[in-house]
Scaffold this active site. Sequence first.
Site, PDB file in Angstrom:
ATOM      1  N   CYS A  10     100.453  53.467  44.714  1.00 13.08           N
ATOM      2  CA  CYS A  10     100.125  52.042  44.807  1.00 13.08           C
ATOM      3  C   CYS A  10     100.756  51.424  46.049  1.00 13.08           C
ATOM      4  O   CYS A  10     101.947  51.095  46.052  1.00 13.08           O
ATOM      5  CB  CYS A  10     100.594  51.312  43.551  1.00 13.08           C
ATOM      6  SG  CYS A  10     100.234  49.543  43.591  1.00 13.08           S
ATOM      7  N   CYS A  61     102.055  47.878  45.611  1.00 12.90           N
ATOM      8  CA  CYS A  61     103.332  47.790  44.900  1.00 12.90           C
ATOM      9  C   CYS A  61     104.492  48.224  45.796  1.00 12.90           C
ATOM     10  O   CYS A  61     105.547  47.604  45.804  1.00 12.90           O
ATOM     11  CB  CYS A  61     103.372  48.704  43.674  1.00 12.90           C
ATOM     12  SG  CYS A  61     101.881  48.752  42.697  1.00 12.90           S
ATOM     13  N   ASP A  62     104.312  49.320  46.505  1.00  9.23           N
ATOM     14  CA  ASP A  62     105.457  49.979  47.137  1.00  9.23           C
ATOM     15  C   ASP A  62     105.452  49.957  48.668  1.00  9.23           C
ATOM     16  O   ASP A  62     106.437  50.361  49.287  1.00  9.23           O
ATOM     17  CB  ASP A  62     105.517  51.457  46.675  1.00  9.23           C
ATOM     18  CG  ASP A  62     105.722  51.561  45.167  1.00  9.23           C
ATOM     19  OD1 ASP A  62     106.341  50.646  44.598  1.00  9.23           O
ATOM     20  OD2 ASP A  62     105.247  52.534  44.569  1.00  9.23           O
TER      21      ASP A  62
END
Length: 321
Positions: A141, A144-145
Amino acid sequence: MSEKIERLKTVIIGSGPAGYTAAIYAARADLKPVMYTGMEPGGQLTTTTEVDNFPGYPEGIDGPTMMVQLQQQAERFGTEVRIGMVTAVELSDETGGIHKLTIDSDKVIEAETVIISTGASAKYLNLPSEQRLRGGGVSACAVCDGFFYKGQDVAIVGGGDTAAEEASYLANICNKVTMLIRKDHMRASKAMQHRVNSLKNIDVRYNTEIDEVLGDQVVEGLRMVNNQTGRKEEIAITGLFIAIGHTPNTGIFKGQLDMDETGYILTKGKSTKTNKPGVFASGDAQDKEYRQAVTAAGTGCMAALDAERYLATVETPEEVV
Ligand code: NDP
């Protein structure tokens, strides 16, 4: 003598942000929700480290902690969280009908309403080196990261819309993005391809696959292989993003709920209603477009409100004692 079958007002299947948000709302509406957590209690967020994009956490929060807090919030209002898998369903076609759920291939329970929040699972390449470094620089992701790799060199695998979108996202944050595509063309839409090709710091490598992810504790590099020539090449990277698609966890509903060709549950209009009365779908199980914790939570809330309204308008049959 046979045991009495347990009858519940609302059963929530799955324990990610959608499920817990549905639980908070359903419990507060006195629907006495029971949640079955599934195989991965807490869902996909438990596999990420820091969550920096969920509103309300100015310093960020790690995924597992956030899920524990969501569980505590749901339990505070009376949600009963049960560790277990719903392994089969028999969904009623009738308005006010009772749905039968099998738990852990063994026990059958009855539910007046069912909220599905079974999520989706990111696909991985399943290379041993990739699996070993999950959480150590390998992520599924970018949204997300990606931020953790600000100014660094990263790579992304995949040639679909997700990979193209995430490569563009990473290009804004990172120094360089190497994009590995196994075919000689991208599957992504022309618009997305154009976007990727217009960004100078994305290096697109066609006919290219990963031979090995390099690094002991954390990702330090990548050995890639050209699947036409067999030529191998190593590059230094600190982050590897896998964007080769997701699989919605909807197998147990196949044949009963309307789904698209890839298994995402279809909902009606702006609601979470499925084609079965009293069955509502939320989160990634019905969303292949946004797939964010906050959007999943939003649809979990909607599912609980839809269930509450449904129960207020139907008469359910008496329990067999
Ligand atoms: P897709 O299935 O469309 O694409 C997956 C990509 O990963 C393909 O390029 C595929 O290669 C590649 N791939 C699969 N397995 C491997 C493997 N083992 N090794 C290397 N590469 C692999 O998934 P997406 O998540 O990209 O998209 C899912 C759906 O969601 C699509 O319908 C997409 O259009 C949609 N979507 C729409 C968006 C938007 O409109 N903004 C944003 C994101 C997704 P190959 O082509 O060779 O099979």
